[in-house]
Design a protein around this motif. Sequence first.
Motif, mmCIF file in Angstrom:
data_model
loop_
_atom_site.group_PDB
_atom_site.id
_atom_site.type_symbol
_atom_site.label_atom_id
_atom_site.label_comp_id
_atom_site.label_asym_id
_atom_site.label_seq_id
_atom_site.Cartn_x
_atom_site.Cartn_y
_atom_site.Cartn_z
ATOM 1 N N ALA A 162 4.655 3.657 -8.261
ATOM 2 C CA ALA A 162 4.641 3.564 -6.801
ATOM 3 C C ALA A 162 5.750 4.427 -6.198
ATOM 4 C CB ALA A 162 4.800 2.106 -6.376
ATOM 5 N N HIS A 163 6.934 4.358 -6.768
ATOM 6 C CA HIS A 163 8.071 5.122 -6.252
ATOM 7 C C HIS A 163 7.833 6.622 -6.380
ATOM 8 C CE1 HIS A 163 12.358 6.697 -6.789
ATOM 9 N NE2 HIS A 163 12.291 6.308 -5.534
ATOM 10 N N MET A 164 7.301 7.057 -7.509
ATOM 11 C CA MET A 164 7.080 8.488 -7.735
ATOM 12 C C MET A 164 6.001 9.032 -6.800
ATOM 13 S SD MET A 164 6.420 10.369 -11.376
ATOM 14 C CE MET A 164 6.162 12.156 -11.480
ATOM 15 N N THR A 171 5.250 -1.589 3.796
ATOM 16 C CA THR A 171 3.847 -2.006 3.657
ATOM 17 C C THR A 171 3.709 -3.240 2.778
ATOM 18 O OG1 THR A 171 3.504 -0.600 1.704
ATOM 19 C CG2 THR A 171 3.084 0.394 3.856
ATOM 20 N N GLN A 172 4.812 -3.804 2.297
ATOM 21 C CA GLN A 172 4.732 -4.906 1.340
ATOM 22 C C GLN A 172 4.389 -6.221 2.022
ATOM 23 O OE1 GLN A 172 7.501 -4.258 2.789
ATOM 24 N NE2 GLN A 172 8.928 -5.966 2.741
ATOM 25 N N ASN A 173 3.800 -7.134 1.253
ATOM 26 C CA ASN A 173 3.474 -8.445 1.783
ATOM 27 C C ASN A 173 3.166 -9.394 0.624
ATOM 28 O OD1 ASN A 173 2.856 -10.490 3.717
ATOM 29 N ND2 ASN A 173 2.161 -8.883 5.113
ATOM 30 N N THR A 200 0.840 -1.191 0.000
ATOM 31 C CA THR A 200 0.000 0.000 0.000
ATOM 32 C C THR A 200 0.877 1.243 0.000
ATOM 33 O OG1 THR A 200 -0.159 -0.100 2.414
ATOM 34 C CG2 THR A 200 -1.942 -1.100 1.140
ATOM 35 N N LEU A 201 0.355 2.302 -0.603
ATOM 36 C CA LEU A 201 1.105 3.558 -0.654
ATOM 37 C C LEU A 201 1.318 4.118 0.746
ATOM 38 C CD1 LEU A 201 2.360 5.751 -2.448
ATOM 39 C CD2 LEU A 201 0.112 6.835 -2.561
ATOM 40 N N TYR A 202 0.258 4.104 1.560
ATOM 41 C CA TYR A 202 0.339 4.557 2.944
ATOM 42 C C TYR A 202 0.146 3.351 3.863
ATOM 43 C CZ TYR A 202 -0.408 9.287 1.078
ATOM 44 O OH TYR A 202 -0.296 10.464 0.381
#
Length: 710
Positions: free
Chosen positions: A308-310, A618-620, A250-252
Motif C-alpha cells: 500500500a505504501h509503495m 481513506t482508512q476506516n 482505499t488507495l485513492y
Amino acid sequence: MAQEVKSAAIWLLLLLQSSAIVISERTRDKIYQPIIGASCFRRLNGTHQTGCSSTYSGSVGVLHLINVEADLEFLLSSPPSPPYAPLIPPHLFTRTNLLRLKEAGPRIISVVLLINRPKKMNQFSHELNCPNQYSGLKLDNRTETVTCDVTNVGNTWNPWGTGLLHEDFPFPIYYIADAEEIDKLESCFEKFNNFDYASHALRSLCAVEVKSFMSAAVNSEVCMRRTNFINNLGGSKYCDPLEGRNVYATLYPRNSPENLEANAARRVNANEKFIIVSCRLDTTSMFDGLGLGAMDSLLSLATLTHVAHMLRLLLPTQSTLPDPKRNVLFVAFNGESYDYIGSQRFVYDIEHLAFPTRSTHSTPISFENIEFMLDIGTLDDIRNIKLHTLTATPLAQQLLQKLNQYAKSPRYGFNVNIESNVGYQIPPTSAQSFLRRETKFPALILNAVPGNKYYHSVYDDLDNVAFIYGNTSEDYTILADINDKKYFDADSLQMKVRNVSSIVAMALYETLTGKQYQGNEVASSILADEFFYCYLQSSDCPLFKASSYPNSPAGLPLPPMRYISVLGGSQESSGWTYRLLGFLLSHPEPNVPKENCSQLPLFYFAGLNGTGECRRTTQNFTSALSPAFLIEDYDWRSGQYSTWTESTWSQFSARIFLRPSNVHEITTLSIGIVVFIISFCLIYIISSRWEVLFEDVPASNAALPPPTAC
C-alpha cells in the motif's frame, strides 16, 4: 468517668481488631505466594466447548516436575496423594501426554502447568492440521473443507498441529514464562516433594492453586440462550461473541457520494472497479493475551502495508490512469483464526449492500464492482511462494507472469520464485469466504509452502522470524533505492519483506497503469524494521507515535495483543493498524488548520517529526462480528457462519503454598471436633448451674419494685 472508660475500651477493641486483620494478612502472605502467568480459557462454537476451566473455588494440586515422559507414569499409576499438578516443559506438552492426563481426570490431575523451558523443543502448534477445516470451501455431501486433506497429515497446511486448541480439558492449564517464577516452583518441588514419594500422603507438600472458573458451558447456542433468557433478572452474562473490527483503506479517495435521504435505497456505482488486496489481522493461542503470530499472520500484514505504501508513492493521480474509476481496496480481516469471522461478515455486508456503512457517506460496493482479489496468506518461506487459484484463468496467468517478471529480474535481484498452483488445494485464507459464496469468484492467493512449526502458539514470536531491530533512525516514509543495502543483510527479515512487497507492488503498478515498472525505487526495509519493532516488541515506538495524534499517550512497552477478543475487549491491533494505514496512505493537506482537521476523511497525525500535520485519509473500520449473531433463529449447527463465543470469567490467579498431609488434616479436624464437644458440654454445665456458680449476682427480677396491695 464511666463513659471515658467505656470509650477507651471501645477504642482498644478496634485497635485489637485492626491489628488482628494486619496479622492475618501477613500470615496469609507467608502462607501463599502468587505465581504470575497466563491461563487457558474456554471458547465455544455451535456444537462444542473448548479450552479449560478450574472449579468454582479454584483447583489445587501437588506440584510434580516432569523431566521425561517416564515421570508421567508416577502420576498415572495410583499416585499416593492426589490430585497433582504436573510442571511440563514444551517438548513434553504433546497431544498424547495431554490426552492421557485428561483421561486420568480431575481426581488425579487437577492443574497442568506449562513452564517456559524450550531447549528441547523443535515444534509447538496447538492448531488443527487443517485450520478452519469446517468453514472453508466445501463440495456437496462434505462436512469438511475440500482444500485440505485431513487424512494425510503430510499434505496439510499445518503438519505440526496437535489440535489441543480445540480440545476441552476438565482442569486449568497455566503457562508460566518468567524464569524467576519457574525457579520458585522448581525450588518448592525439590524442597518438599522430590523425595520419598511413598510418604507423600504422610507429610506436607508444595501445591499450587489456580482460579480460572469459566461461566459458560456446552456450546454457543446454550450459552447465548442462557444469557438472553427473559427471566435472567440479574443480568448475568455467560459468554460473548468473538467480535472485533476489520480495517480497510482505499488507495485513492472515493468520489462516489451517496444519497443521504434516510429512506433512500442504497445503490451501487457500476462504474467503480476495485482490486482487493487482503490479509489476516489476527492470531490466537491457547493462553489469554499471549501469541504474536509473527510468522502466521504478521508477515502478511507487513507485506500488505508495504505494498500500500509503495503504490501510494509510485502511482500517478487516479484521473491519469487508463481506467480512472479503478481503485485498490486494502483490507485486513479480523477473527480469521475462528472460521473466518471478519471475511464472512465482509461478504455478508457486500451481499446486503451494507459495505461501507452509510456513515461514510459513500455508495456501497457490490460484487460486480470487484475486479479480482489478491489475498496474501502465510509467507513462511518468502523465497518459495505459490499463486493459488481454483481454476486456470487468463487473469491468474497474467498476474503470475507479471509477478515473476519482477521476482526473477536480475536488475532487482530479488531472487524469489513464484509458481502456479491450480486446484482445490488452496490455503486457509480469507479468500475461502468469497469462494464459498461463489467458486467462480476471481480470487488469487499468495501463500508459501508451510514451514511454521509454531503456528498459533506462544512461540510464534520474534525469534521464530529471526527479527533483530536495526533502529536506524532514518526516514521510513520514503522508498528505498534498489542498490541501498547498507543496513540489513540479504537474509534478514527486513530485506525479505522488502523484496516480496516490491514484487507485488510492481505487478499491481503494471496492472493499474498498463506500463512496466522501470524505476529503481523499492519498498523500504527501514519501514519493515520499524513495523516489526512495533508489533513484536513495543507499542511505544516511532511508527505508532507518528501515526497517532500529537502528544497522545504513548503505547505500552509491550507488543499489541492480536487476538480478536470480544465487544469491549482489547482492540489494540486493529486500532494501531487503522492509524498506520491511514498515515501511510494519506495525502498532506498543508492549508487546513488543526482546528478544521478533526473529522474523516481529514485526520491530524503527529507525523515523522511529531509536530503535527493534517492529512486526507481513506482508512476506516468495518464490523467483524459473525452474521450468525445477526440472523434471527439462526441454525447454530448449520456450519454456514462462524459461531465462536468466549466464556466470561472472574480474574485469573495462581499461587503456591504448603498443602498439609491427610494425617495432618484428619488430626486437625479431630482436635477441632473434640474441642467443640468439650466447649459445648462446658457451656451446658455452666448454663444449667449458673445460680450456684454466680450466687452473688442478683436475680433478673431483683430490680423490679414489689407489687402493691390491692
